[in-house]
Scaffold this motif. Structure first.
Motif, mmCIF file in Angstrom:
data_model
loop_
_atom_site.group_PDB
_atom_site.id
_atom_site.type_symbol
_atom_site.label_atom_id
_atom_site.label_comp_id
_atom_site.label_asym_id
_atom_site.label_seq_id
_atom_site.Cartn_x
_atom_site.Cartn_y
_atom_site.Cartn_z
ATOM 1 N N GLY A 108 1.498 -4.348 -5.602
ATOM 2 C CA GLY A 108 2.077 -3.108 -5.106
ATOM 3 C C GLY A 108 1.133 -1.923 -5.083
ATOM 4 N N VAL A 109 -0.142 -2.131 -5.369
ATOM 5 C CA VAL A 109 -1.107 -1.031 -5.397
ATOM 6 C C VAL A 109 -1.297 -0.497 -3.980
ATOM 7 C CG1 VAL A 109 -3.480 -0.369 -5.933
ATOM 8 C CG2 VAL A 109 -2.274 -1.967 -7.421
ATOM 9 N N LYS A 110 -1.248 0.837 -3.838
ATOM 10 C CA LYS A 110 -1.401 1.482 -2.537
ATOM 11 C C LYS A 110 -2.446 2.587 -2.646
ATOM 12 C CE LYS A 110 3.412 0.725 -1.368
ATOM 13 N NZ LYS A 110 4.715 1.345 -1.198
ATOM 14 N N ALA A 111 -3.146 2.809 -1.539
ATOM 15 C CA ALA A 111 -4.128 3.895 -1.481
ATOM 16 C C ALA A 111 -3.984 4.610 -0.151
ATOM 17 C CB ALA A 111 -5.539 3.346 -1.642
ATOM 18 N N GLU A 112 -4.124 5.930 -0.203
ATOM 19 C CA GLU A 112 -4.077 6.730 1.021
ATOM 20 C C GLU A 112 -5.009 7.920 0.864
ATOM 21 O OE1 GLU A 112 -0.202 9.536 0.154
ATOM 22 O OE2 GLU A 112 0.152 7.557 1.037
ATOM 23 N N THR A 113 -5.437 8.448 1.980
ATOM 24 C CA THR A 113 -6.320 9.608 1.951
ATOM 25 C C THR A 113 -5.832 10.641 2.951
ATOM 26 O OG1 THR A 113 -8.602 10.392 2.169
ATOM 27 C CG2 THR A 113 -7.964 8.569 3.566
#
Length: 144
Positions: free
Chosen positions: A116-121
């Motif tokens: 479930g790890v998420k990354a956004e910028t």
């Protein structure tokens, strides 16, 4: 007290060689207190009931320039801030912006849901959300 240090040095009331020795000690250990060191983004790490959130300042970086990995409990953020091409006709008098590659690693607590790890910028800020597994979420324990 720290606000007075520059004024004390200016007046000669604080011996500078002792501070130079102190600064060099940290440089020898690679702790990055020297101003001419490579660029490294600043990080914030927060925790709430259901997740850990890592926020990093990455101004001027596109998402293609960033690599994030999570292996054996170690979250690693790598990237490179490329220097803009200088025109031959430009004469630079001051260059304060930093460039170069970086790598930051953090130990992640047990109980993170890897799937479930998420990354956004957005707007020069990288946000990585590490959700906790059901077992790790905070539970109220009643006293009997």
């Amino acid at each position: 007290m720290n606000a007075y240090l520059p004024e004390l040095r200016r007046q000669g009331l604080l011996a500078r060689p002792a501070w130079d020795l102190f600064d060099r000690m940290f440089e020898d250990f690679g702790l990055g207190l020297a101003k001419d060191k490579e660029w490294v983004p600043s990080l914030d790490v927060a925790e709430n009931e259901g997740e850990y959130v890592v926020t990093a300042e990455i101004p001027g970086l596109a998402k293609e320039d960033i690599d994030i990995s999570l292996s054996e409990g170690l979250l690693t953020i790598k990237g490179e801030k490329k220097q803009e091409k200088k025109e031959e006709t430009d004469t630079y008098h001051v260059v304060e912006r930093s460039y170069g590659s970086f790598s930051r690693s953090l130990r992640v607590p047990n109980g993170v849901d890897l799937g479930g790890v998420k990354a956004e910028t957005a707007d020069g800020v990288l946000k990585i959300v590490l959700p906790k597994t059901e077992e790790e979420k905070t539970r109220k324990i009643e006293i009997t």
